[in-house]
Design an enzyme around this catalytic site. Structure first.
Site, PDB file in Angstrom:
ATOM      1  N   GLY A  30       0.839  -1.182   0.000  1.00 28.69           N
ATOM      2  CA  GLY A  30       0.000   0.000   0.000  1.00 28.69           C
ATOM      3  C   GLY A  30       0.879   1.237   0.000  1.00 28.69           C
ATOM      4  O   GLY A  30       2.094   1.158   0.201  1.00 28.69           O
ATOM      5  N   TYR A  31       0.254   2.379  -0.211  1.00 28.31           N
ATOM      6  CA  TYR A  31       0.982   3.643  -0.316  1.00 28.31           C
ATOM      7  C   TYR A  31       0.497   4.622   0.742  1.00 28.31           C
ATOM      8  O   TYR A  31      -0.688   4.934   0.812  1.00 28.31           O
ATOM      9  CB  TYR A  31       0.813   4.236  -1.719  1.00 28.31           C
ATOM     10  CG  TYR A  31       1.556   3.423  -2.744  1.00 28.31           C
ATOM     11  CD1 TYR A  31       2.867   3.733  -3.080  1.00 28.31           C
ATOM     12  CD2 TYR A  31       0.968   2.310  -3.330  1.00 28.31           C
ATOM     13  CE1 TYR A  31       3.569   2.960  -3.990  1.00 28.31           C
ATOM     14  CE2 TYR A  31       1.663   1.529  -4.236  1.00 28.31           C
ATOM     15  CZ  TYR A  31       2.965   1.864  -4.564  1.00 28.31           C
ATOM     16  OH  TYR A  31       3.662   1.082  -5.456  1.00 28.31           O
ATOM     17  N   LEU A  32       1.445   5.096   1.536  1.00 27.01           N
ATOM     18  CA  LEU A  32       1.152   6.150   2.505  1.00 27.01           C
ATOM     19  C   LEU A  32       1.079   7.497   1.802  1.00 27.01           C
ATOM     20  O   LEU A  32       0.408   8.404   2.263  1.00 27.01           O
ATOM     21  CB  LEU A  32       2.224   6.185   3.601  1.00 27.01           C
ATOM     22  CG  LEU A  32       2.234   4.969   4.522  1.00 27.01           C
ATOM     23  CD1 LEU A  32       3.517   4.916   5.318  1.00 27.01           C
ATOM     24  CD2 LEU A  32       1.022   5.007   5.443  1.00 27.01           C
ATOM     25  N   GLU A  84      -3.353   4.923   1.737  1.00 26.15           N
ATOM     26  CA  GLU A  84      -4.393   5.428   0.848  1.00 26.15           C
ATOM     27  C   GLU A  84      -5.208   4.242   0.337  1.00 26.15           C
ATOM     28  O   GLU A  84      -4.753   3.095   0.362  1.00 26.15           O
ATOM     29  CB  GLU A  84      -3.744   6.177  -0.322  1.00 26.15           C
ATOM     30  CG  GLU A  84      -2.957   7.391   0.108  1.00 26.15           C
ATOM     31  CD  GLU A  84      -2.197   8.053  -1.044  1.00 26.15           C
ATOM     32  OE1 GLU A  84      -2.248   7.553  -2.188  1.00 26.15           O
ATOM     33  OE2 GLU A  84      -1.554   9.087  -0.783  1.00 26.15           O
ATOM     34  N   ASN A 146       2.639   1.048 -10.077  1.00 25.99           N
ATOM     35  CA  ASN A 146       1.890   0.408  -9.004  1.00 25.99           C
ATOM     36  C   ASN A 146       1.043   1.416  -8.244  1.00 25.99           C
ATOM     37  O   ASN A 146      -0.113   1.135  -7.906  1.00 25.99           O
ATOM     38  CB  ASN A 146       2.838  -0.316  -8.039  1.00 25.99           C
ATOM     39  CG  ASN A 146       3.356  -1.621  -8.609  1.00 25.99           C
ATOM     40  OD1 ASN A 146       2.585  -2.446  -9.078  1.00 25.99           O
ATOM     41  ND2 ASN A 146       4.648  -1.810  -8.562  1.00 25.99           N
TER      42      ASN A 146
END
Length: 157
Positions: A30-32, A84, A146
């Site tokens: 996942g992406y912060l 996110e 990604n």
């Protein structure tokens, strides 16, 4: 650990890479932060976890600054809960071809059906062997990043 990441990305034409693969891992990431100038990714791969910061890509889309550190899986799990919207899940196959290793990602979930191969290079014009299963180059096409696939998954194209 920091370094300049130089890689090229391609679509994959068939599953012939699977028979040549030397390793298969399951990844959840996942992406912060997915700002174009910097992305902050949390990844769990099998029983290991990492936090990675990437800078902006160059104009060709082939290189960018990357910093990565191992973190405990429990901390990564907690951080993924803060990410996110749009957690990626995929299988990654490590496929030796000539003097290089291709990392082939077979996406799951909302990105099921998308299979891409990346090769990391020492310099941008480095020569490498292209296997028969390697298709169209999509290096620099932001839709295949990604971080972009978390916002607009392959199933929505």
């Amino acid at each position: 650990m920091e370094h300049l990441e130089i890689e090229r990305k391609f679509l994959v034409l068939s599953d012939a890479y699977k028979t040549a693969a030397r390793q298969k891992d399951r990844l959840v990431q996942g992406y912060l932060n997915t700002h174009p100038e910097r992305t902050v990714r949390v990844r769990i791969m099998n029983d290991k976890a990492f936090i990675t910061v990437k800078g902006p890509t160059n104009d060709a889309g082939t290189s960018r600054f990357e910093w990565e550190m191992n973190i405990p899986v429990e901390e990564a799990t907690n951080l993924i809960d803060l990410c996110e919207t749009g957690i990626l899940e995929k299988y990654r196959y490590r496929v030796p071809v000539g003097n290089h290793i291709f990392e082939v990602d077979e996406f799951l979930g909302e990105n099921k059906g998308l299979v891409v191969a990346e090769i990391e290079l020492q310099h941008e014009d480095e020569k490498f062997t292209k296997p028969e299963w390697l298709g169209e180059e999509v290096t620099g096409n932001k839709a295949y990043y990604n971080s972009a696939l978390t916002k607009k998954p392959f199933s929505q194209w």
